[in-house]
Motif scaffolding. Structure first.
Motif, mmCIF file in Angstrom:
data_model
loop_
_atom_site.group_PDB
_atom_site.id
_atom_site.type_symbol
_atom_site.label_atom_id
_atom_site.label_comp_id
_atom_site.label_asym_id
_atom_site.label_seq_id
_atom_site.Cartn_x
_atom_site.Cartn_y
_atom_site.Cartn_z
ATOM 1 N N ARG A 5 0.871 -1.175 0.000
ATOM 2 C CA ARG A 5 0.000 0.000 0.000
ATOM 3 C C ARG A 5 0.908 1.225 0.000
ATOM 4 N N GLN A 288 -11.532 -3.526 -3.752
ATOM 5 C CA GLN A 288 -10.551 -4.416 -4.356
ATOM 6 C C GLN A 288 -11.174 -5.148 -5.531
ATOM 7 N N VAL A 307 -1.474 -0.513 -4.149
ATOM 8 C CA VAL A 307 -2.627 0.368 -3.997
ATOM 9 C C VAL A 307 -2.124 1.777 -3.748
#
Length: 362
Positions: A5, A288, A307
């Motif tokens: 992330r 997602q 992400v």
């Protein structure tokens, strides 16, 4: 599976490279690359961060072996419009800026108006003699145009890649073809998921046709690209619908070595084998994507899933740099709250690092 992330802050590492680092270039890009001053009111994405200056050219071609399924003209053949960004040496004299996009493309992307949009690319520039570069193919999202990703594509060219982006007739927002023909997006593709899924193989085939065209041009010494393409090192990337096509084309075509998908639901067969290196990048504000998860589970090799926190689907485009404020506001959740400059630096660095790892540099 690698899962990362990416927060909107500097210092994040991926593939062993700092995400927010820039090339150590002392002079401002426009001065170093001998670009003329732009209009004071012009909009512009941040300058490329690589060591190379960037040239830009456009080409069109027809594939006589492929029918155009969306045309009402009898025996119509598939035609594509290419935008090519490529590395050039620091020029000895000033060259004009290449246009950011055709007026028809700016209008389709709602970026037209009194305010101009300026590129960081030179028009009419040539590449260094006797030098070859790895190649990247790019496919835009449904209803977008290739130039709407100039912030990423110019930067990749400044890192030493020849970047060949495709505007797909009836699938891109507009495709400008010879003879003044302007092919708009086919509205039904935005309205009917089954018809959209049926168009996915067409875009994959467009990428492979472009590879064939590049092979032919590379054999022509008089062509701008002739002899400059290292066709043993080719990758693909795309956004949204184009990101799916980049992955599927790379799986099918042995000439493609690695692929990056920017926030695209993956169309078509998702079962294995998936074996080539790939980067799956998602917007943090979206749920997602199940297709990315399925492909990741079926992959047997080197891949990464990332992400970009606080980002919307269109934060992978130039939208927040070139669109008027009211247009951005009307698009709502298509954009997130991520700082546009940090997001661009992170994406540039991660894409540059990914392709350098699997394709190498010039």
């Amino acid at each position: 599976m690698k899962f990362v992330r990416v927060m909107a802050s500097c210092g994040v590492l991926m593939f062993g490279v700092a995400s927010c680092s820039n090339a150590t270039v002392q002079q401002p890009y426009s001065r170093r690359c001998e670009l003329p001053a732009m209009a004071a009111q012009a909009r512009q994405v941040s300058a490329p961060g690589g060591a190379w200056c960037v040239g830009k050219a456009g080409f069109t071609f027809q594939d006589p072996t492929r029918a155009e399924p969306f045309s009402t003209v009898a025996n119509a053949r598939r035609e594509l419009a290419l935008k090519v960004w490529y590395p050039i040496a620091n020029p000895a004299r000033q060259r004009p800026r290449a246009e950011y996009a055709e007026p028809e493309a700016l209008s389709a992307m709602k970026a037209a108006g009194e305010v101009q949009v300026a590129s960081h690319s030179a028009a009419g520039a040539t590449m260094q003699m006797h030098r070859q570069y790895p190649v990247l193919l790019f496919s835009p999202g449904l209803g977008a145009v290739a130039e709407f990703y100039s912030g990423l594509l110019e930067d990749l060219a400044s890192r030493g890649y020849v970047v060949v982006a495709i505007n797909h007739p009836y699938i891109s927002a507009v495709t400008v073809l010879p003879g003044g023909r302007v092919i708009p997006l086919l509205d039904v593709l935005e309205q009917d998921d089954k018809k959209l899924a049926g168009a996915a193989p067409l875009v994959v085939a467009d990428l492979r046709s472009t590879l064939d065209w590049l092979e032919q041009r590379n054999r022509e010494p008089e062509h701008l690209l002739g002899g400059h393409l290292d066709l043993t090192r080719i990758g693909a990337l795309g956004h949204s619908f184009g990101g799916s096509a980049a992955l599927q084309a790379t799986r099918l075509d042995p000439r493609l070595r690695a692929a990056a998908n920017l926030d695209g639901t993956i169309q078509g067969d998702l079962s294995g084998p998936w074996v080539k290196p790939m980067l799956l990048y998602a917007a943090g504000n979206d749920p997602q994507d199940a297709s990315m998860e399925k492909v990741g589970n079926a992959h047997r090799g080197s891949w990464a899933y990332k992400v970009l926190e606080d980002a919307g689907h269109h934060d992978f485009t130039d939208g927040r740099w070139v669109l008027p404020g009211p247009v951005i506001e009307a698009m709502g959740d298509d954009f997130g709250s991520v700082d546009r400059s940090l997001a661009l630096r992170i994406l540039r660095s991660d894409l540059g690092s990914f392709f350098h790892r699997y394709l190498g540099g010039p």
